[in-house]
Scaffold this motif. Structure first.
Motif, short mmCIF file in Angstrom:
data_model
loop_
_atom_site.label_atom_id
_atom_site.label_comp_id
_atom_site.label_asym_id
_atom_site.label_seq_id
_atom_site.Cartn_x
_atom_site.Cartn_y
_atom_site.Cartn_z
N TYR A 288 49.30 -26.75 66.74
CA TYR A 288 49.16 -28.19 66.95
C TYR A 288 47.87 -28.52 67.71
O TYR A 288 47.30 -29.60 67.53
CB TYR A 288 50.38 -28.74 67.68
N ARG A 289 47.41 -27.60 68.58
CA ARG A 289 46.14 -27.82 69.25
C ARG A 289 44.95 -27.68 68.29
O ARG A 289 43.99 -28.45 68.36
CB ARG A 289 45.96 -26.81 70.39
N ARG A 290 45.04 -26.72 67.39
CA ARG A 290 43.90 -26.37 66.54
C ARG A 290 43.78 -27.23 65.29
O ARG A 290 42.68 -27.48 64.81
CB ARG A 290 44.00 -24.90 66.11
N TYR A 291 44.94 -27.67 64.75
CA TYR A 291 44.93 -28.30 63.44
C TYR A 291 45.45 -29.73 63.51
O TYR A 291 46.54 -29.98 64.03
CB TYR A 291 45.80 -27.52 62.46
N LYS A 292 44.66 -30.64 62.96
CA LYS A 292 45.10 -32.03 62.88
C LYS A 292 44.43 -32.67 61.69
O LYS A 292 43.22 -32.48 61.51
CB LYS A 292 44.77 -32.78 64.17
N PRO A 293 45.17 -33.37 60.85
CA PRO A 293 46.59 -33.70 60.97
C PRO A 293 47.51 -32.53 60.65
O PRO A 293 47.14 -31.62 59.92
CB PRO A 293 46.77 -34.82 59.94
N ALA A 294 48.71 -32.60 61.23
CA ALA A 294 49.74 -31.59 61.04
C ALA A 294 51.02 -32.27 60.56
O ALA A 294 51.38 -33.34 61.05
CB ALA A 294 50.01 -30.84 62.34
N ALA A 295 51.69 -31.62 59.61
CA ALA A 295 52.91 -32.18 59.05
C ALA A 295 54.10 -31.30 59.41
O ALA A 295 54.05 -30.08 59.24
CB ALA A 295 52.80 -32.31 57.54
N LEU A 296 55.15 -31.91 59.92
CA LEU A 296 56.42 -31.23 60.16
C LEU A 296 57.40 -31.69 59.08
O LEU A 296 57.66 -32.89 58.96
CB LEU A 296 56.96 -31.54 61.55
N ILE A 297 57.90 -30.74 58.30
CA ILE A 297 58.86 -31.05 57.25
C ILE A 297 60.21 -30.47 57.66
O ILE A 297 60.40 -29.25 57.65
CB ILE A 297 58.41 -30.47 55.90
N PRO A 298 61.15 -31.32 58.08
CA PRO A 298 62.45 -30.81 58.50
C PRO A 298 63.39 -30.66 57.31
O PRO A 298 63.45 -31.52 56.44
CB PRO A 298 62.95 -31.90 59.45
N GLY A 299 64.10 -29.56 57.26
CA GLY A 299 65.18 -29.44 56.30
C GLY A 299 66.40 -30.19 56.80
O GLY A 299 66.53 -30.48 58.01
N LEU A 300 67.31 -30.48 55.91
CA LEU A 300 68.55 -31.12 56.33
C LEU A 300 69.41 -30.18 57.15
O LEU A 300 70.32 -30.61 57.86
CB LEU A 300 69.32 -31.60 55.10
N SER A 301 69.11 -28.89 57.08
CA SER A 301 69.92 -27.90 57.79
C SER A 301 69.90 -28.11 59.30
O SER A 301 70.90 -27.85 59.97
CB SER A 301 69.42 -26.49 57.47
N ILE A 302 68.77 -28.55 59.86
CA ILE A 302 68.67 -28.60 61.32
C ILE A 302 69.60 -29.65 61.92
O ILE A 302 69.93 -29.58 63.11
CB ILE A 302 67.22 -28.84 61.79
N GLN A 303 70.02 -30.64 61.10
CA GLN A 303 70.89 -31.68 61.64
C GLN A 303 72.34 -31.51 61.18
O GLN A 303 73.17 -32.35 61.49
CB GLN A 303 70.35 -33.07 61.30
N ARG A 304 72.64 -30.42 60.47
CA ARG A 304 74.03 -30.13 60.10
C ARG A 304 74.64 -29.15 61.10
O ARG A 304 75.21 -28.13 60.73
CB ARG A 304 74.10 -29.55 58.69
N THR A 305 74.45 -29.43 62.36
CA THR A 305 74.98 -28.59 63.44
C THR A 305 75.55 -29.50 64.52
O THR A 305 75.24 -30.69 64.57
CB THR A 305 73.89 -27.72 64.08
N LEU A 306 76.37 -28.94 65.39
CA LEU A 306 76.71 -29.66 66.61
C LEU A 306 75.42 -29.91 67.38
O LEU A 306 74.62 -28.99 67.60
CB LEU A 306 77.69 -28.84 67.44
N GLY A 307 75.19 -31.14 67.78
CA GLY A 307 73.91 -31.50 68.40
C GLY A 307 72.80 -31.73 67.40
O GLY A 307 71.63 -31.81 67.77
N GLY A 308 73.15 -31.88 66.12
CA GLY A 308 72.14 -32.09 65.10
C GLY A 308 71.33 -33.36 65.30
O GLY A 308 70.18 -33.44 64.87
N GLU A 309 71.93 -34.35 65.95
CA GLU A 309 71.19 -35.58 66.22
C GLU A 309 69.95 -35.29 67.08
O GLU A 309 68.88 -35.85 66.85
CB GLU A 309 72.09 -36.59 66.95
N ASP A 310 70.10 -34.41 68.08
CA ASP A 310 68.98 -34.10 68.96
C ASP A 310 67.95 -33.21 68.28
O ASP A 310 66.75 -33.31 68.55
CB ASP A 310 69.48 -33.46 70.25
N SER A 311 68.39 -32.32 67.41
CA SER A 311 67.42 -31.54 66.64
C SER A 311 66.55 -32.46 65.79
O SER A 311 65.33 -32.30 65.72
CB SER A 311 68.14 -30.52 65.76
#
Length: 669
Positions: A288-311
């Protein structure tokens, strides 16, 4: 002969395809030659005609014989008369909202043939129903996004990524799961051009190899801790974008204070929580320091957990504090697909004129509990209308789903096959496939698709629209439901209310392109934050949200440890060859439980053994495959098979899926 088609399935894409026809059979499906450069279909779409032509297709309505407890073939008149009779009887006894709507994934992108919209339209004219809200797929992420951005539209077009210099794929297996028909091909091109890509995932997915990306293994459900470690490292060494934060964000100081509270959320802390190396956390921060622009692509998996809202919220925070939100080549950190403006075209309304509906709402993840234990208001749920869904496989806790369905007084379903869900119905109505009807399809991206009828449906099979029209006639509201239009009249009506100025050419080509294929949501806000403020209390990106804290959660995303000691955490991803429960009939190989070698050795398990897997909700026996391509402490089993083990207890406050937080014991049989 070839005609343009598109799957209209619940896969997150929408692909321009062509069907080759011979003797009223589709013999091949391929990419539409008029598609854009980056577009392509997948193995599921290319093989869809195998389902259309499958010998196990339902070609006659089925009615439950209560004397024999078996489904038997019936005429359409008998099946529809009985369905109308039972619906009227239950409405008279309990009110219209005694019926719960299920399904919706069978056809989800059509302007007319849309299994959710048609069922909603029909049941609202019936007088109302109990609606299932949110989705199994993205409930937590969809719930929190408006609290951060004031809108659900925080997506991007895949074309906007052509300017990116770094891509972080957070639990996103884009080689197997479709986030549009362009994304993978564009990222593959960028990777070949030398763009840095990192995949953070509990298992080494096909995406890692397909993109030749770096893999950082992580314990499931710890994404918010990983991101906290990254942001802490950025704060320590000038990696955050102070000017962007000051101009566009609200509440970062509160989140930053949490980072420095004991225990300090350093990369070392994150590595212990996440089971990854400290250097891996620092490496992402360095990118993130070296490259800009940077894209974060989240899968649906990260929010299918307890606490997924915060992920989900953490991913949005990382993009904001690094100044990558709302710019081409960046992303918001929210789901990259979503309610971007589509090519303007009409579609059938779920709220028809003249309807007055008695409505109740329940999160879809908890529908079996609503049936079995009731709702706080209104009558008990005594009937279900299911169109295009296989909840026995798709929903959590299969045993509870079976108990709920068999407890109903009446259950009707539309499907192409006698699925495990359909087997429990009182009435099964055989539905047409996308190759057997005409429709306009809304894909992910700024283009529109026309899907032509390639073949006639088998005798005895009707489209969902035809089924509802015939039922509406028996219930006294056909004119309101159809508005006097058949399929062809509806499609012409939609095109008259569209930006497609050459409808005949559109039908022949099968695709119509919008003007811009690289749009970025929130760009107006970034260009003029005072003139185009966000619909949040501060008018800014809310890293800390007072409104969200009123729901009982933290105002900013935090990490909470939900993992019981000594348990293996089971993740339950989608299988490459199917979409939810669709296409499962094409599979021949039995699934295997993927397990880390170290965990297996500690339990005396060797490759190829049969193991018993137990959760608090269920138990199964299955073959095991040992691998170093999954992080220790974690096992993996495809979702349709694992739902005997999963729970309907949701992650809160979204009420969404937590199937990747399934904690199990594994023993050698």
């Amino acid at each position: 002969m070839k005609v343009p088609v598109s799957c209209n399935k619940d896969c997150g894409a929408g692909c321009p395809l062509v069907a080759e026809i011979k003797d009223n059979r589709v013999i091949r499906i391929a990419d539409n030659p008029r598609k854009g450069r980056w577009m392509s279909g997948c193995a599921r779409g290319y093989n869809a005609h195998r389902l259309t032509n499958h010998p196990e297709r339902l070609v006659s309505p089925l009615l439950l014989n209560r004397r024999t407890d078996r489904l038997e073939k019936a005429s359409w008149d008998a099946a529809l008369d009985y369905t109308a009779e039972k619906l009227l009887q239950l409405r008279k006894l309990y009110g219209a909202s005694t019926v719960i709507r299920l399904g919706g994934s069978g056809s989800c992108r059509g302007a007319l043939h849309n299994t959710s919209t048609l069922t909603q339209r029909f049941l609202k004219l019936f007088g109302g129903y109990t609606e299932t809200t949110a989705s199994y797929s993205s409930a937590a992420a969809s719930f929190v996004t408006p609290y951060v951005f004031g809108t659900s539209n925080a997506a991007i077009d895949a074309g906007s990524l052509m300017q990116t210099r770094f891509v972080l794929l957070l639990g996103a297996n884009i080689a197997d799961l479709r986030f549009g028909c362009e994304l993978f091909n564009r990222l593959k091109f960028l990777r070949n051009q030398g763009v840095k890509m990192i995949v953070v995932d509990p298992r080494k997915s096909r995406t890692v190899d397909a993109l030749n990306a770096e893999w950082i293994p992580i314990r499931p459900g710890t994404d918010s801790a990983f991101i906290a470690g990254v942001i802490y490292d950025l704060c320590e060494d000038g990696g955050t974008d102070s000017a962007f934060i000051s101009k566009y964000c609200h509440g970062f100081s509160e989140y930053k204070e949490w980072l420095y509270e004991h225990p300090v959320k350093s990369p070392k802390w994150a590595s212990v929580v996440c089971g990854t190396s400290e250097d891996s956390v620092r490496e992402v921060a360095d990118c993130y320091r070296r490259y800009k622009p940077a894209a974060l692509i989240p899968g649906l998996s990260i929010q299918r957990t307890l606490g997924g809202e915060d992920s989900a919220r953490s991913a949005m925070v990382l993009q904001a504090v690094t100044g990558n939100t709302g710019v081409k080549g960046g992303s918001s950190g929210a789901n990259i697909w979503g309610p971007m403006t589509k090519v303007r075209c009409g579609k059938i309304s779920s709220v028809p004129k003249g309807s007055f509906a008695d409505m109740r709402y329940v999160p879809v993840y908890s529908w079996p509990d609503a049936v079995l234990t009731g709702l706080p208001d209104g009558p008990p749920v005594k009937a279900a209308y299911n169109c295009g869904g296989n909840y026995m496989l798709q929903g959590a806790d299969s045993k509870k789903s079976a108990k709920a369905l068999t407890s109903l007084d009446f259950f009707v379903t539309h499907d192409m096959f006698l699925t495990p869900t359909a087997e429990l119905a009182d009435v099964v109505l055989p539905a047409a496939d996308f190759l057997e009807r005409n429709d306009i399809v809304f894909p992910e991206g700024n283009f529109l698709l026309y899907s032509a009828k390639a073949v006639e449906p088998p005798p005895g099979v009707k489209t969902d629209y035809e089924i509802y029209s015939l039922l509406a006639e028996r219930l006294g509201f056909r004119d309101l439901f159809t508005e006097g239009r058949d399929e062809a009249a509806w499609l012409d009506h939609f095109l008259r209310n569209s930006e497609v100025d050459k409808p005949d050419e559109f039908k022949e080509r099968g695709i119509w392109f919008g003007a811009d294929d690289s749009r970025v949501a929130l760009a107006d806000f970034i260009a003029d934050p005072d003139g185009s403020p966000l619909n949040t209390p501060s008018g800014r990106i809310e890293i800390s949200s007072g409104e969200y804290s009123k729901l009982g959660g933290s105002p900013f995303p935090v990490y909470t440890d939900y993992r019981p000691p000594g348990k293996i955490q089971l993740i339950t991803p989608h299988q490459r060859k199917r979409i939810n429960s669709q296409f499962i009939i094409m599979e021949k190989n039995q699934p295997l439980l993927l397990m880390n070698t170290t965990d297996a050795l500690a339990r005396g398990i060797v490759d190829g053994d049969t193991v018993e897997v137990k959760s608090k909700d269920g138990c199964l026996t299955i073959g095991v495959e040992l691998s170093e391509d999954i992080i220790p402490g974690t096992a993996c089993l495809d979702c349709s098979y694992s739902n005997i083990l999963t729970s309907t207890e949701p992650t809160m406050p979204s009420g969404g899926s937590r199937t990747h937080s399934t904690f199990v014991d594994i023993e050698r049989c």
